[in-house]
Design a protein around this motif. Structure first.
Motif, PDB file in Angstrom:
ATOM      1  N   VAL A 225       0.791  -1.200  -0.057  1.00 10.86           N
ATOM      2  CA  VAL A 225       0.100   0.106   0.021  1.00 10.86           C
ATOM      3  C   VAL A 225       0.926   1.259  -0.002  1.00 10.86           C
ATOM      4  O   VAL A 225       0.587   2.244  -0.747  1.00 10.86           O
ATOM      5  CB  VAL A 225      -1.196  -0.011   1.327  1.00 10.86           C
ATOM      6  N   ASN A 226       1.967   1.456   0.812  1.00 13.17           N
ATOM      7  CA  ASN A 226       2.809   2.543   0.748  1.00 13.17           C
ATOM      8  C   ASN A 226       3.467   2.512  -0.433  1.00 13.17           C
ATOM      9  O   ASN A 226       3.537   3.757  -0.975  1.00 13.17           O
ATOM     10  CB  ASN A 226       3.737   2.064   2.052  1.00 13.17           C
ATOM     11  N   LYS A 227       3.841   1.496  -1.085  1.00 12.48           N
ATOM     12  CA  LYS A 227       4.619   1.736  -2.379  1.00 12.48           C
ATOM     13  C   LYS A 227       3.479   2.021  -3.529  1.00 12.48           C
ATOM     14  O   LYS A 227       3.912   2.762  -4.499  1.00 12.48           O
ATOM     15  CB  LYS A 227       5.315   0.629  -2.931  1.00 12.48           C
ATOM     16  N   ALA A 228       2.424   1.602  -3.413  1.00 15.40           N
ATOM     17  CA  ALA A 228       1.646   1.889  -4.540  1.00 15.40           C
ATOM     18  C   ALA A 228       1.024   3.330  -4.171  1.00 15.40           C
ATOM     19  O   ALA A 228       0.857   4.209  -5.242  1.00 15.40           O
ATOM     20  CB  ALA A 228       0.233   1.180  -4.404  1.00 15.40           C
ATOM     21  N   LEU A 229       0.903   3.926  -2.976  1.00 18.34           N
ATOM     22  CA  LEU A 229       0.591   5.193  -2.839  1.00 18.34           C
ATOM     23  C   LEU A 229       1.619   6.135  -3.277  1.00 18.34           C
ATOM     24  O   LEU A 229       1.221   7.443  -3.753  1.00 18.34           O
ATOM     25  CB  LEU A 229       0.327   5.507  -1.185  1.00 18.34           C
ATOM     26  N   GLU A 234       7.009  -0.411  -9.138  1.00 18.12           N
ATOM     27  CA  GLU A 234       7.510  -1.623  -8.853  1.00 18.12           C
ATOM     28  C   GLU A 234       6.679  -2.345  -7.947  1.00 18.12           C
ATOM     29  O   GLU A 234       7.179  -3.500  -7.627  1.00 18.12           O
ATOM     30  CB  GLU A 234       8.864  -1.285  -8.458  1.00 18.12           C
ATOM     31  N   ALA A 235       5.839  -1.457  -7.328  1.00 21.96           N
ATOM     32  CA  ALA A 235       4.993  -1.836  -6.101  1.00 21.96           C
ATOM     33  C   ALA A 235       4.591  -3.346  -6.128  1.00 21.96           C
ATOM     34  O   ALA A 235       4.558  -4.172  -5.309  1.00 21.96           O
ATOM     35  CB  ALA A 235       4.072  -1.098  -5.631  1.00 21.96           C
ATOM     36  N   TYR A 236       3.998  -3.712  -7.566  1.00 23.03           N
ATOM     37  CA  TYR A 236       3.434  -5.143  -7.836  1.00 23.03           C
ATOM     38  C   TYR A 236       4.155  -6.307  -7.705  1.00 23.03           C
ATOM     39  O   TYR A 236       3.716  -7.172  -7.316  1.00 23.03           O
ATOM     40  CB  TYR A 236       2.549  -4.914  -9.083  1.00 23.03           C
ATOM     41  N   ASP A 237       5.516  -5.954  -7.881  1.00 22.94           N
ATOM     42  CA  ASP A 237       6.281  -7.147  -8.117  1.00 22.94           C
ATOM     43  C   ASP A 237       7.287  -7.464  -6.670  1.00 22.94           C
ATOM     44  O   ASP A 237       8.156  -8.263  -6.724  1.00 22.94           O
ATOM     45  CB  ASP A 237       7.151  -6.903  -9.223  1.00 22.94           C
ATOM     46  N   ILE A 238       6.900  -6.817  -5.223  1.00 25.94           N
ATOM     47  CA  ILE A 238       7.310  -7.070  -4.571  1.00 25.94           C
ATOM     48  C   ILE A 238       6.939  -8.401  -3.798  1.00 25.94           C
ATOM     49  O   ILE A 238       5.694  -8.792  -3.986  1.00 25.94           O
ATOM     50  CB  ILE A 238       7.236  -5.953  -3.257  1.00 25.94           C
ATOM     51  N   GLY A 239       7.733  -8.858  -2.934  1.00 21.02           N
ATOM     52  CA  GLY A 239       7.316 -10.166  -1.886  1.00 21.02           C
ATOM     53  C   GLY A 239       7.513 -11.646  -2.711  1.00 21.02           C
ATOM     54  O   GLY A 239       8.232 -11.749  -3.837  1.00 21.02           O
ATOM     55  N   PRO A 240       6.912 -12.610  -2.218  1.00 24.77           N
ATOM     56  CA  PRO A 240       7.294 -14.062  -2.732  1.00 24.77           C
ATOM     57  C   PRO A 240       6.625 -14.246  -4.126  1.00 24.77           C
ATOM     58  O   PRO A 240       5.599 -13.714  -4.404  1.00 24.77           O
ATOM     59  CB  PRO A 240       6.689 -14.962  -1.755  1.00 24.77           C
TER      60      PRO A 240
END
Ligand code: GSH
Length: 240
Positions: A225-229, A234-240
């Motif tokens: 949410v913080n990156k999208a805000l 690149e926000a979508y590609d974070i995490g596993p």
């Protein structure tokens, strides 16, 4: 991960060839609560599928031919294209083998649909307006609306008298509601554990294998949410 882990395709991407015969494809986005609804349904029924993730801040033009609104989720199989989370979920429940998830008793179904439609207002305040606003006043109002929504949901669960909304196992309505509960609990300063019927329900849902297959940590939801805000592609590609 149950929400798919392929990189989200951007505007400059080449349109992927259609799915192979008989293969179900989900156009999604890893952190989208509406894609999450459909993914829970597919996981609960054991429906194999492939995932093509879409970067919603850099949408490929070819995607609008599948879904004119350019939103996710969309499903594609043998030339059939369907979108909207509730419509795709009901369709998948009806046509694929596995446990039937939709409530069939008309009055019970009507009550569940009223719950979902009232809940939508709580969601837009508690999750979107809170998470995606920088204004303290907007945030404070959003928390108050979310609290009212939590009280109503707690009352529904108490009077419903079964472990899950749909009965002794999670059903379609449980899976339509859950993605927002997971995100609101992660993002809002008010927690589900403060409402005993909600805590009990949320704990039971966390034990469901479909929920576990698609679960993200609270920290990752907040990071997204913080990156999208901040407007990050690149926000979508974070995490596993
Ligand atoms: N009513 C739609 C459904 O239930 O499927 C809502 C889906 C939706 O809003 N998805 C968001 C989206 O695609 C991502 S969480 N946003 C891109 C946009 O609105 O342009």
């Amino acid at each position: 991960h149950g929400m798919g882990n392929s990189v989200h395709l951007r505007e400059d991407s080449v349109e992927p060839s259609p799915p192979a015969k008989g293969v179900l494809r989900v156009y999604g986005m890893k952190f989208c609560p509406y894609v999450h609804r459909l993914k829970l349904v597919l996981a609960a029924k054991g429906v194999k599928h492939e995932t093509v993730n879409i970067n919603l801040k850099s949408k490929p033009k070819w995607y609008f031919a599948k879904n004119p609104a350019g939103k996710v989720p969309t499903i594609e199989c043998d030339g059939i294209v369907i979108y909207e989370s509730d419509i795709t979920s009901e369709y998948a429940d009806a046509v694929y083998p596995g446990r039937k998830l939709a409530t069939t008793e008309p009055l019970k179904l009507a009550k569940e649909k009223m719950l979902l439609s009232h809940w939508a207002q709580t969601v837009s305040n508690g999750f979107y307006r809170y998470g995606y606003s920088k204004d303290d006043e907007v945030k404070a109002t959003a928390v108050e609306v979310a609290k009212t929504g939590f009280v109503k949901l707690a009352a529904y669960l108490e009077s419903n008298g079964s472990t899950f909304i749909c009965g002794s196992q999670p059903g379609l309505t449980d899976y339509m509601l859950y993605p927002h509960l997971e995100r609101m609990n992660a993002i809002l300063p008010v927690k589900l554990s403060q409402y005993p019927p909600l805590k009990a329900y949320f704990d039971k849902m966390q034990g469901d294998p479909a929920v576990q297959a698609c679960r993200f940590s609270d920290e990752l939801h907040c990071e997204f949410v913080n990156k999208a805000l901040a407007g990050s592609k690149e926000a979508y590609d974070i995490g596993p």
